[in-house]
Write an enzyme that holds these catalytic residues in place. Structure first.
Site, PDB file in Angstrom:
ATOM      1  CE  LYS A   1      14.545 -11.524  -2.426  1.00 38.34           C
ATOM      2  NZ  LYS A   1      13.500 -12.693  -1.866  1.00 38.34           N
TER       3      LYS A   1
ATOM      4  CG  ASP B   1      14.839 -12.826   1.946  1.00 40.21           C
ATOM      5  OD1 ASP B   1      14.694 -13.572   3.249  1.00 40.21           O
ATOM      6  OD2 ASP B   1      13.859 -12.555   0.942  1.00 40.21           O
TER       7      ASP B   1
END
Length: 231
Positions: free
Chosen positions: A46, A59
């Site tokens: 990410k 995340d």
């Protein structure tokens, strides 16, 4: 800004979404689990994460966990930004400039160590990252096939069709899409899924029901890998 990518992984996906908060991380982690179930060593990224809770970027932690804890967090996420706002604004507030080179360098490093790399974008497909480039540019430089996460709620048909047009306008391949039920009370749910199946011209890789406390391992039961076009 013109860049070229090299040393691409033998397999991988770029996971984008119809909007923010539609379940990109959930689907990215589910794809990691599906690839690992085939015996593959999988890395995930990410590249930009905006918003932390108690000093953690949730995340990023989810992706690291899905991969089996072997991927260095600095390569999974070259740009951790504290504020949960648009990335270019979060970067400005943090006094940094998001540049593609550290992201592509981390990607190449992970690609050399893994059989596949799953890269999760930030927000939707055209989110600004700096003054002269955005998430669509990043996807084009990585040149991975794209998986679109459609957040199933009112308005998703328009968002999905516009995003699909933007993906293909960049010369990228939409290899599949996943319907993620973020509104459990969405009216005409099945009719909306059927409309997407008719109009997106890509494989439906799964329909994830509304999950209380989304768990990637549970979501992986509802997601499959593309049946063709994987390298």
């Amino acid at each position: 800004m013109a860049l070229c990518s090299s040393s691409l992984p033998p397999e991988g996906f770029f996971v984008t979404g119809t909007d923010t908060g539609v379940g990109k991380t959930l689907v990215a982690c589910a794809l990691v689990h599906c690839l690992r179930a085939e015996g593959r060593r999988v890395a995930a990224m990410k590249p930009i994460a905006a918003g932390c809770e108690d000093g953690q970027w949730l995340d990023v932690e989810a992706l690291v966990t899905a991969c089996g804890e072997w991927v260095p967090r600095t390569q999974v996420n070259p740009y951790p930004l504290p504020l949960p706002i648009a990335p270019h604004l979060a970067a400005r507030a943090a006094g940094v400039e998001i540049r593609p080179e550290p992201i592509l360098e981390a990607f190449r490093s992970l690609a050399q160590q893994a059989d596949a790399v799953v890269v999760e974008g930030v927000g939707g497909f055209r989110v600004p990252l700096a003054a002269d480039w955005d998430t669509a540019d990043l996807a084009a430089w990585l040149a991975l096939p794209v998986v679109l996460v459609v957040g199933m709620r009112l308005g998703c048909l328009n968002h999905a069709l516009l995003t699909t047009e933007a993906i293909r306008a960049r010369g990228l391949r939409l290899i599949g899409w996943v319907a993620n039920t973020i509104d459990p009370h969405m009216a005409a749910f099945q009719d909306n899924v059927a409309t997407l199946q008719e109009r997106l011209d890509a494989q439906c890789l799964g329909v994830i029901p509304h999950l209380d406390g989304p768990d990637p391992r549970v979501a992986a039961r509802w997601v499959r890998l593309p049946s063709h076009g994987r390298e």
